[in-house]
Design a protein around this motif. Structure first.
Motif, short mmCIF file in Angstrom:
data_model
loop_
_atom_site.label_atom_id
_atom_site.label_comp_id
_atom_site.label_asym_id
_atom_site.label_seq_id
_atom_site.Cartn_x
_atom_site.Cartn_y
_atom_site.Cartn_z
N TYR A 1 -81.62 40.47 31.20
CA TYR A 1 -81.90 41.64 29.56
C TYR A 1 -82.51 41.57 29.01
N TYR A 2 -82.99 40.18 27.74
CA TYR A 2 -83.93 40.03 26.78
C TYR A 2 -85.01 39.62 26.97
N ALA A 3 -85.00 39.20 28.24
CA ALA A 3 -86.49 38.68 28.20
C ALA A 3 -87.20 39.82 29.55
N ASP A 4 -86.85 40.45 29.91
CA ASP A 4 -87.36 41.99 30.64
C ASP A 4 -87.44 43.26 29.73
N TYR B 1 -76.91 41.79 34.28
CA TYR B 1 -74.75 41.50 34.00
C TYR B 1 -74.89 41.30 32.48
N SER B 2 -73.73 40.69 31.66
CA SER B 2 -73.63 40.12 30.71
C SER B 2 -73.63 38.90 30.74
N ASN B 3 -73.14 38.24 29.79
CA ASN B 3 -73.50 37.65 29.06
C ASN B 3 -73.10 36.01 29.87
N HIS B 4 -71.39 36.78 30.75
CA HIS B 4 -70.68 35.80 31.55
C HIS B 4 -71.86 35.73 32.73
N GLY B 5 -72.25 36.95 33.26
CA GLY B 5 -73.52 36.85 34.53
C GLY B 5 -72.27 37.47 35.35
N VAL B 6 -71.88 38.43 34.87
CA VAL B 6 -71.36 39.77 35.98
C VAL B 6 -71.76 40.84 35.69
N PRO B 7 -71.22 41.68 36.32
CA PRO B 7 -71.63 43.16 35.69
C PRO B 7 -70.82 43.75 34.67
N TRP C 1 -65.20 42.19 28.26
CA TRP C 1 -66.89 43.00 27.69
C TRP C 1 -66.13 44.57 28.17
N SER C 2 -65.88 45.86 26.88
CA SER C 2 -65.83 46.89 26.46
C SER C 2 -67.27 48.04 27.02
N TYR C 3 -67.30 48.41 28.35
CA TYR C 3 -67.83 48.86 28.71
C TYR C 3 -67.66 50.89 27.92
N ALA C 4 -66.75 50.56 28.54
CA ALA C 4 -66.51 52.19 27.45
C ALA C 4 -67.39 51.95 25.69
N ASP C 5 -67.26 50.90 25.23
CA ASP C 5 -67.72 51.44 24.24
C ASP C 5 -69.22 51.09 23.82
N ARG C 6 -69.98 51.04 25.10
CA ARG C 6 -71.57 50.07 25.02
C ARG C 6 -72.28 50.88 23.91
N PHE C 7 -72.01 52.46 23.63
CA PHE C 7 -72.71 53.02 22.95
C PHE C 7 -72.52 53.19 21.16
N LYS C 8 -71.27 52.75 21.01
CA LYS C 8 -71.19 52.43 19.31
C LYS C 8 -71.91 51.98 19.13
#
Length: 636
Positions: A416-419, A367-373, A380-387
């Motif tokens: 995400y950061y724990a795993d 998830y994002s830090n808001h607890g949703v995908p 959260w900008s999924y299109a910019d995830r590789f920037k």
């Protein structure tokens, strides 16, 4: 060897375990030239060793290569030189002539679980003749053997679907109808496994009293939890009215799958899950939370939440672990999950391999830090995830301050950061903590410490499963890497909570009972409730209000919470979602690049292919050649 060729009179009583605790070698308790079953049950001590032989067949899920769910799906990808049998399945090479991870006959990476069942039957047939035992102890040991017999049948059932039920061993003079067993229909298989567990339950202990010598042995909580898991599996789409198997019969004309989905199976599963949850909670099991009061270092709230998550797996015998397998210690898998070069001043990071790699799609699953995908979060900008982004002070407990990394690694949930470990991430523990000035960080672009130093010791994707690594491990001088092993958690309370939430949603749809158990896991992971998160941040704010929407949320929650624990592969199969997920490409970062802009480009490593026939594994061809009363699984 084939099932029908193994008579109970051909027992090799030479192999008996010296104990459950940690001993993996075998002792010869039979004097020369007296290899008889009777001798094994002449004394309590030898009979107990025989029981431990039954335990020894439990699949070693804490070792990467012997847990088929690790590499047979898409949760990990390996270096090209890997010889993993399960990974050959992931690459589409499973076959019927010499099948990989063969648990039907015990080769190519699998254990012979039909032999295990026969050993259980031998024990059950003979435990009553042991002279120096109390009746209550005989009853307990009998219950343990019945549980193991149910578990071995379940393991085979999950792989092969309708299986042959070996309720008793075959006499030497048995007729062909006994020597050559048939497969039983799905519902018959499930009912028999549940029957064994129900018979075992009254004589199992509530808790292990003698922890020094008996931890890992079966309890009532373990029995009830396995029953819940079996019934949820049986109620799931793969086995409950699956149209792909309509009309599928054995050679004698018996239907092996039910023709239509039965909602009553979900009701039965929900009742079993509820009983297991309530019993476990009454025995004191609860979701693990790290207590900094007993820790000598100062840690941030951010790190404390990550410790909640990692230690639920890695802290041995913590109050969340319902069943820890002492025959399967997590040792080498930790080295495989640790990047080389965490401490560049040490030789090769203490000999770690760092070669099991979650693909990018697994990183995107969290998830994002808001607890949703991240595809649903409207902030959260999924299109910019590789920037690229540079790490600022607000992220210092998750990422290396001042480091440049991909946007994908920012503003993600604590799991995400724990795993996961990745380029620019903190690798907490291993002798470095929040109050140190020189924490360990992963750096994995070309030429940096975590990149390939040889053909076998690097992550092909740029990610590592940090969740599996005990934070007390220490990178020492020279090439030493001291690993704190832990019994593999076969079942923990979070798993059981999610099974209950899933079954309850299928029965009654979303409601407070469903939200309660999902939200308890989310709260431990530092997230808001399902209702709050979806209402405030999702592009689909009412998703949680429908059965279909909540099903999707529960599935995603389960994939995240149980990541890297051997659940994803079996869940994708039983949900019939593998044809979607296991046909997506396996991708990772461009490891051959030195600068961030070039490194953070998605690179395809493999195009997986999964067809309907792969939901059930093929029966070994040699079995079918010997036994004409059996036929092959559809598509093989």
């Amino acid at each position: 060897m084939n099932i029908m060729k193994k008579s109970i009179q051909l027992l090799s009583a030479l192999l008996v375990l010296c104990g459950l605790g940690a001993c993996n070698k075998y002792l010869d308790i039979i004097p020369d030239n007296i290899a008889t079953i009777d001798y094994a049950f002449r004394l309590r001590s030898t009979a107990e060793r025989y029981l431990f032989t039954c335990y020894s067949y439990l699949p070693a899920l804490g070792a990467f290569e012997t847990n088929p769910a690790n590499a047979a799906g898409d949760e990990f990808w390996l270096v090209p030189t890997s010889g993993s049998n399960a990974w050959k399945i992931a690459r589409g090479n499973q076959n019927k002539a010499s099948s990989y991870m063969n648990y039907w006959q015990g080769n190519n990476g699998g254990k012979d679980l039909y032999q295990a069942i026969r050993e259980c039957n031998i024990f059950l047939d003979n435990v009553e003749i042991v002279p120096d035992m109390q009746e209550d102890e005989k009853a307990r040991w009998t219950a343990e053997a019945k549980f193991l017999k149910a578990y071995f049948h379940f393991w085979l059932f999950r792989m092969y679907g309708p299986i042959a039920l070996i309720k008793e061993n075959i006499p030497v003079d048995a007729g062909a109808d006994k020597v050559y067993p048939v497969r039983s229909p799905v519902d018959t298989c499930v009912n028999y496994m549940v029957q064994l567990l129900d018979e075992a339950l009254p004589d199992l202990p509530d808790k292990i009293e003698n922890e020094v010598s008996e931890l890992g042995r079966v309890t009532k909580a373990i029995d009830l939890s396995l029953k819940a898991q079996i019934l949820v599996t049986a109620a799931s789409p793969l086995f409950n009215g699956n149209p792909d198997y309509t009309g599928y019969k054995d050679p004698e004309g018996n239907l092996l799958f039910s023709a239509a989905a039965d909602p009553g199976k979900w009701e039965r599963a929900a009742a079993a899950c509820k009983a297991a949850v309530e019993y476990c909670e009454a025995q004191g099991y609860h979701l693990y939370r790290f207590d900094p009061a007993f820790f000598q270092h100062t840690i941030s709230d951010t790190t404390r939440i990550k410790m909640n998550i990692r230690n639920a797996i890695c802290e041995k015998w913590n109050p969340e672990v319902i069943w820890g397998n002492t025959n399967s210690l997590a040792g080498s898998i930790q080295a495989q999950a640790t990047p080389r070069g965490l401490d560049p001043t040490k030789t090769a990071n203490g000999g770690t391999q760092g070669n099991i790699a979650p693909p990018l799609k697994i990183a995107e699953m969290f998830y994002s830090n808001h607890g949703v995908p991240i595809t649903e979060d409207k902030t959260w900008s999924y299109a910019d995830r590789f920037k690229l982004r540079k790490v600022t002070a607000e992220y210092k407990y998750n990422l290396e301050e001042g480091y440049t990394t991909a946007s994908l690694n920012f503003d993600r949930e604590p799991r995400y950061y724990a795993d996961l470990g990745f380029d620019g991430s903190i690798w907490y523990g291993q002798g470095r903590f929040d109050d140190d000035d020189n924490l360990f960080f992963v750096s994995s672009k070309k030429g940096q410490p975590a990149t390939a130093q040889n053909q076998g010791s690097y992550s092909v994707t740029g990610y590592w499963p940090k969740k599996l690594v005990n934070f007390n491990n220490v990178i020492g001088d020279g090439s030493t890497y001291t690993i704190q092993t832990y019994p593999w958690p076969m079942m923990r309370l979070a798993d059981l909570y999610l099974l209950y939430a899933e079954a309850q949603n299928e029965v009654n749809g979303p409601g407070q009972e469903v939200y309660r158990y999902v939200d308890s896991i989310r709260a431990r992971a530092g997230l808001e409730s399902v209702v709050s998160s979806w209402q405030n941040y999702s592009r689909n704010p009412t998703k949680y209000t429908t059965k279909d929407g909540m099903r999707e949320i529960i599935h995603r929650e389960r994939l995240i919470e149980m990541a890297f624990e051997g659940s994803r592969y079996w869940d994708l199969l039983r949900w019939k979602e593998a044809t979607a997920e296991l046909n997506k490409p396996i991708t990772g970062w461009d490891l051959d690049q030195e600068d961030a802009a070039a490194y953070y480009r998605e690179r395809v490593l493999f195009n997986q292919s999964f067809s309907t026939r792969n939901y059930l594994w093929p029966l070994p061809e040699s079995e079918l050649l010997s036994n004409k009363r059996m036929n092959q699984n559809p598509g093989w």
